[in-house]
Design a protein around this motif. Structure first.
Motif, PDB file in Angstrom:
ATOM      1  N   GLN A  48      37.394  37.600  58.949  1.00 12.71           N
ATOM      2  CA  GLN A  48      36.358  37.374  57.582  1.00 12.71           C
ATOM      3  C   GLN A  48      35.998  36.081  58.222  1.00 12.71           C
ATOM      4  OE1 GLN A  48      34.657  39.788  55.298  1.00 12.71           O
ATOM      5  NE2 GLN A  48      35.501  41.864  55.467  1.00 12.71           N
ATOM      6  N   ALA A  49      34.922  35.343  57.934  1.00 13.25           N
ATOM      7  CA  ALA A  49      34.359  33.678  57.349  1.00 13.25           C
ATOM      8  C   ALA A  49      35.469  33.526  56.710  1.00 13.25           C
ATOM      9  CB  ALA A  49      32.905  33.750  57.332  1.00 13.25           C
ATOM     10  N   GLN A  50      36.085  32.874  57.216  1.00 17.33           N
ATOM     11  CA  GLN A  50      37.073  31.974  55.932  1.00 17.33           C
ATOM     12  C   GLN A  50      36.565  31.397  54.642  1.00 17.33           C
ATOM     13  OE1 GLN A  50      40.272  32.509  55.576  1.00 17.33           O
ATOM     14  NE2 GLN A  50      40.372  33.786  56.856  1.00 17.33           N
ATOM     15  N   LYS A  51      35.713  31.707  54.168  1.00 14.24           N
ATOM     16  CA  LYS A  51      35.204  31.027  52.727  1.00 14.24           C
ATOM     17  C   LYS A  51      36.878  31.166  51.136  1.00 14.24           C
ATOM     18  CE  LYS A  51      31.087  30.900  54.078  1.00 14.24           C
ATOM     19  NZ  LYS A  51      30.542  30.303  54.987  1.00 14.24           N
ATOM     20  N   LYS A  52      36.589  29.728  51.322  1.00 14.11           N
ATOM     21  CA  LYS A  52      37.127  29.425  49.736  1.00 14.11           C
ATOM     22  C   LYS A  52      36.922  30.260  48.772  1.00 14.11           C
ATOM     23  CE  LYS A  52      40.468  25.584  48.631  1.00 14.11           C
ATOM     24  NZ  LYS A  52      41.756  26.229  47.976  1.00 14.11           N
ATOM     25  N   ALA A  53      37.714  30.671  47.613  1.00 18.66           N
ATOM     26  CA  ALA A  53      37.797  31.211  46.794  1.00 18.66           C
ATOM     27  C   ALA A  53      37.503  30.316  45.635  1.00 18.66           C
ATOM     28  CB  ALA A  53      39.149  32.252  46.312  1.00 18.66           C
ATOM     29  N   VAL A  54      36.432  30.498  44.693  1.00 19.17           N
ATOM     30  CA  VAL A  54      35.679  29.938  43.655  1.00 19.17           C
ATOM     31  C   VAL A  54      35.947  30.247  42.577  1.00 19.17           C
ATOM     32  CG1 VAL A  54      33.524  29.084  45.047  1.00 19.17           C
ATOM     33  CG2 VAL A  54      33.596  31.252  43.918  1.00 19.17           C
ATOM     34  N   LYS A  55      36.095  29.188  41.500  1.00 24.85           N
ATOM     35  CA  LYS A  55      37.027  30.030  40.187  1.00 24.85           C
ATOM     36  C   LYS A  55      35.294  30.092  39.280  1.00 24.85           C
ATOM     37  CE  LYS A  55      39.580  26.981  38.618  1.00 24.85           C
ATOM     38  NZ  LYS A  55      40.560  25.480  38.198  1.00 24.85           N
ATOM     39  N   ASN A  56      35.057  31.528  38.639  1.00 25.05           N
ATOM     40  CA  ASN A  56      34.128  31.845  38.350  1.00 25.05           C
ATOM     41  C   ASN A  56      34.061  31.315  37.493  1.00 25.05           C
ATOM     42  OD1 ASN A  56      35.834  33.467  36.218  1.00 25.05           O
ATOM     43  ND2 ASN A  56      36.304  35.186  37.713  1.00 25.05           N
ATOM     44  N   SER A  57      33.010  31.798  35.941  1.00 28.94           N
ATOM     45  CA  SER A  57      33.313  31.193  34.862  1.00 28.94           C
ATOM     46  C   SER A  57      34.128  30.794  33.929  1.00 28.94           C
ATOM     47  CB  SER A  57      31.408  31.652  33.664  1.00 28.94           C
ATOM     48  OG  SER A  57      31.859  33.174  33.781  1.00 28.94           O
ATOM     49  N   VAL A  58      35.348  31.712  33.777  1.00 34.20           N
ATOM     50  CA  VAL A  58      35.885  32.201  32.820  1.00 34.20           C
ATOM     51  C   VAL A  58      37.592  32.116  33.721  1.00 34.20           C
ATOM     52  CG1 VAL A  58      35.376  33.791  31.333  1.00 34.20           C
ATOM     53  CG2 VAL A  58      36.487  35.160  33.383  1.00 34.20           C
ATOM     54  N   GLY A  59      37.636  31.494  34.649  1.00 37.06           N
ATOM     55  CA  GLY A  59      38.568  30.614  35.230  1.00 37.06           C
ATOM     56  C   GLY A  59      39.144  31.090  36.231  1.00 37.06           C
ATOM     57  N   ASP A  60      38.618  32.280  36.901  1.00 35.23           N
ATOM     58  CA  ASP A  60      39.538  32.732  37.432  1.00 35.23           C
ATOM     59  C   ASP A  60      39.509  32.987  38.799  1.00 35.23           C
ATOM     60  OD1 ASP A  60      41.097  34.988  35.319  1.00 35.23           O
ATOM     61  OD2 ASP A  60      38.850  36.024  34.989  1.00 35.23           O
ATOM     62  N   LEU A  61      39.716  33.075  39.750  1.00 34.54           N
ATOM     63  CA  LEU A  61      39.596  32.645  41.357  1.00 34.54           C
ATOM     64  C   LEU A  61      38.733  34.061  41.784  1.00 34.54           C
ATOM     65  CD1 LEU A  61      42.581  30.843  43.264  1.00 34.54           C
ATOM     66  CD2 LEU A  61      40.422  30.068  42.646  1.00 34.54           C
ATOM     67  N   VAL A  62      38.236  34.534  42.727  1.00 31.84           N
ATOM     68  CA  VAL A  62      37.422  35.217  43.511  1.00 31.84           C
ATOM     69  C   VAL A  62      37.160  34.983  44.724  1.00 31.84           C
ATOM     70  CG1 VAL A  62      35.261  36.715  43.047  1.00 31.84           C
ATOM     71  CG2 VAL A  62      36.571  35.706  40.808  1.00 31.84           C
ATOM     72  N   GLY A  63      37.213  35.981  45.540  1.00 32.58           N
ATOM     73  CA  GLY A  63      37.292  35.666  47.119  1.00 32.58           C
ATOM     74  C   GLY A  63      38.319  35.199  47.845  1.00 32.58           C
ATOM     75  N   ILE A  64      38.951  35.074  48.837  1.00 36.46           N
ATOM     76  CA  ILE A  64      39.797  35.137  50.518  1.00 36.46           C
ATOM     77  C   ILE A  64      40.604  33.583  49.541  1.00 36.46           C
ATOM     78  CG2 ILE A  64      40.094  34.304  52.350  1.00 36.46           C
ATOM     79  CD1 ILE A  64      38.390  35.862  53.397  1.00 36.46           C
ATOM     80  N   THR A  65      41.621  34.257  49.453  1.00 34.66           N
ATOM     81  CA  THR A  65      42.902  32.762  48.710  1.00 34.66           C
ATOM     82  C   THR A  65      43.403  32.307  49.469  1.00 34.66           C
ATOM     83  OG1 THR A  65      41.688  34.070  46.764  1.00 34.66           O
ATOM     84  CG2 THR A  65      43.830  32.341  46.286  1.00 34.66           C
ATOM     85  N   HIS A  66      44.252  31.377  49.599  1.00 35.65           N
ATOM     86  CA  HIS A  66      45.586  30.759  50.285  1.00 35.65           C
ATOM     87  C   HIS A  66      46.502  30.733  49.284  1.00 35.65           C
ATOM     88  CE1 HIS A  66      42.708  31.439  53.741  1.00 35.65           C
ATOM     89  NE2 HIS A  66      41.708  31.086  53.330  1.00 35.65           N
ATOM     90  N   ARG A  67      47.455  30.532  49.272  1.00 40.59           N
ATOM     91  CA  ARG A  67      49.026  30.163  49.099  1.00 40.59           C
ATOM     92  C   ARG A  67      48.746  28.740  48.321  1.00 40.59           C
ATOM     93  NH1 ARG A  67      54.359  30.727  50.163  1.00 40.59           N
ATOM     94  NH2 ARG A  67      54.501  32.154  51.681  1.00 40.59           N
ATOM     95  N   SER A  68      48.346  28.003  48.716  1.00 46.41           N
ATOM     96  CA  SER A  68      47.150  26.384  48.262  1.00 46.41           C
ATOM     97  C   SER A  68      46.377  26.259  47.406  1.00 46.41           C
ATOM     98  CB  SER A  68      47.201  25.963  49.307  1.00 46.41           C
ATOM     99  OG  SER A  68      46.086  26.503  49.836  1.00 46.41           O
ATOM    100  N   ASP A  69      45.936  27.817  46.701  1.00 50.10           N
ATOM    101  CA  ASP A  69      45.465  28.139  45.683  1.00 50.10           C
ATOM    102  C   ASP A  69      46.530  28.217  44.694  1.00 50.10           C
ATOM    103  OD1 ASP A  69      42.554  27.532  46.222  1.00 50.10           O
ATOM    104  OD2 ASP A  69      43.072  29.550  47.681  1.00 50.10           O
ATOM    105  N   PHE A  70      47.220  29.028  44.859  1.00 54.38           N
ATOM    106  CA  PHE A  70      48.216  29.265  44.043  1.00 54.38           C
ATOM    107  C   PHE A  70      49.166  28.051  43.216  1.00 54.38           C
ATOM    108  CE2 PHE A  70      47.401  33.548  45.499  1.00 54.38           C
ATOM    109  CZ  PHE A  70      47.199  34.041  45.240  1.00 54.38           C
ATOM    110  N   LYS A  71      49.190  27.162  43.360  1.00 57.80           N
ATOM    111  CA  LYS A  71      49.638  26.175  44.405  1.00 57.80           C
ATOM    112  C   LYS A  71      49.424  24.778  43.018  1.00 57.80           C
ATOM    113  CE  LYS A  71      53.750  25.716  45.523  1.00 57.80           C
ATOM    114  NZ  LYS A  71      54.774  26.301  44.644  1.00 57.80           N
ATOM    115  N   GLN A  72      47.917  24.787  42.738  1.00 54.54           N
ATOM    116  CA  GLN A  72      47.601  24.540  41.957  1.00 54.54           C
ATOM    117  C   GLN A  72      47.383  24.528  40.844  1.00 54.54           C
ATOM    118  OE1 GLN A  72      46.040  21.350  43.849  1.00 54.54           O
ATOM    119  NE2 GLN A  72      46.875  22.700  45.595  1.00 54.54           N
ATOM    120  N   ALA A  73      46.756  23.855  39.711  1.00 51.39           N
ATOM    121  CA  ALA A  73      46.226  24.284  38.041  1.00 51.39           C
ATOM    122  C   ALA A  73      45.610  24.989  37.725  1.00 51.39           C
ATOM    123  CB  ALA A  73      46.999  23.144  37.526  1.00 51.39           C
TER     124      ALA A  73
END
Length: 167
Positions: free
Chosen positions: A6-31
């Motif tokens: 699928q198209a590599q769309k970066k996960a986005v943070k929703n209104s409550v701060g949760d990541l939603v979408g295609i995610t990568h390990r590097s996303d989990f390395k961020q606060a």
């Protein structure tokens, strides 16, 4: 070809701060996600007896994971799964990590027709040698019946396995 078709769309943070979408390990390395990811990754000890067998069993396997950054089980199991993948030198191009909202949905309906009821859900695929089509061979849902390594090994080796919510 990997799971990431699928198209590599970066996960986005929703209104409550949760990541939603295609995610990568590097996303989990961020606060703020690194606080639970790093702690659970470091704290987990991979079952070394299973590593060589798992390394062979993961050959030609693709994995699609649905998890929630808001979910305690996902926060526990996802870092452990990454540590297991690191121990077997798994090629992450064969991994698709999808973060869902609290309704277990994504804006692009990546969960559609996959029966995602609980997270995390790790879905394992192999190509059918006759049809060359990717086929689900099993799934690990929310927590282990025996252990992460032993449960996944049962799935990958074709042994009878029922995840935690199957009778």
């Amino acid at each position: 070809m990997g799971c990431n078709t699928q198209a590599q769309k970066k996960a986005v943070k929703n209104s409550v701060g949760d990541l939603v979408g295609i995610t990568h390990r590097s996303d989990f390395k961020q606060a703020p996600y690194n606080s639970w990811f790093d702690a659970n990754y470091i704290a987990y000890t991979v079952d070394q007896k299973s590593i060589s067998v798992l390394k062979d069993a993961f050959k030609d396997v693709q994995v699609k994971v649905f998890m929630g950054t808001w979910c305690g089980d996902s926060r526990r199991e996802t870092p452990r799964f990454y540590k297991l993948l690191d121990a077997i030198n798994f090629d992450e191009k064969n991994l698709e990590m999808i973060t869902v909202n609290r309704s277990k949905k994504t804006p692009k309906n990546l969960e559609k027709n996959l029966n995602i009821i609980r997270v995390p859900t790790f879905i394992f695929y192999k190509k059918d040698p006759k049809t060359n089509e990717k086929k689900e061979i099993g799934r690990y849902v929310e927590y282990a019946r025996e252990s992460l390594e032993k449960d996944i090994l049962k799935i990958l080796s074709g042994k009878a396995y029922k995840h935690s919510y199957q009778n």
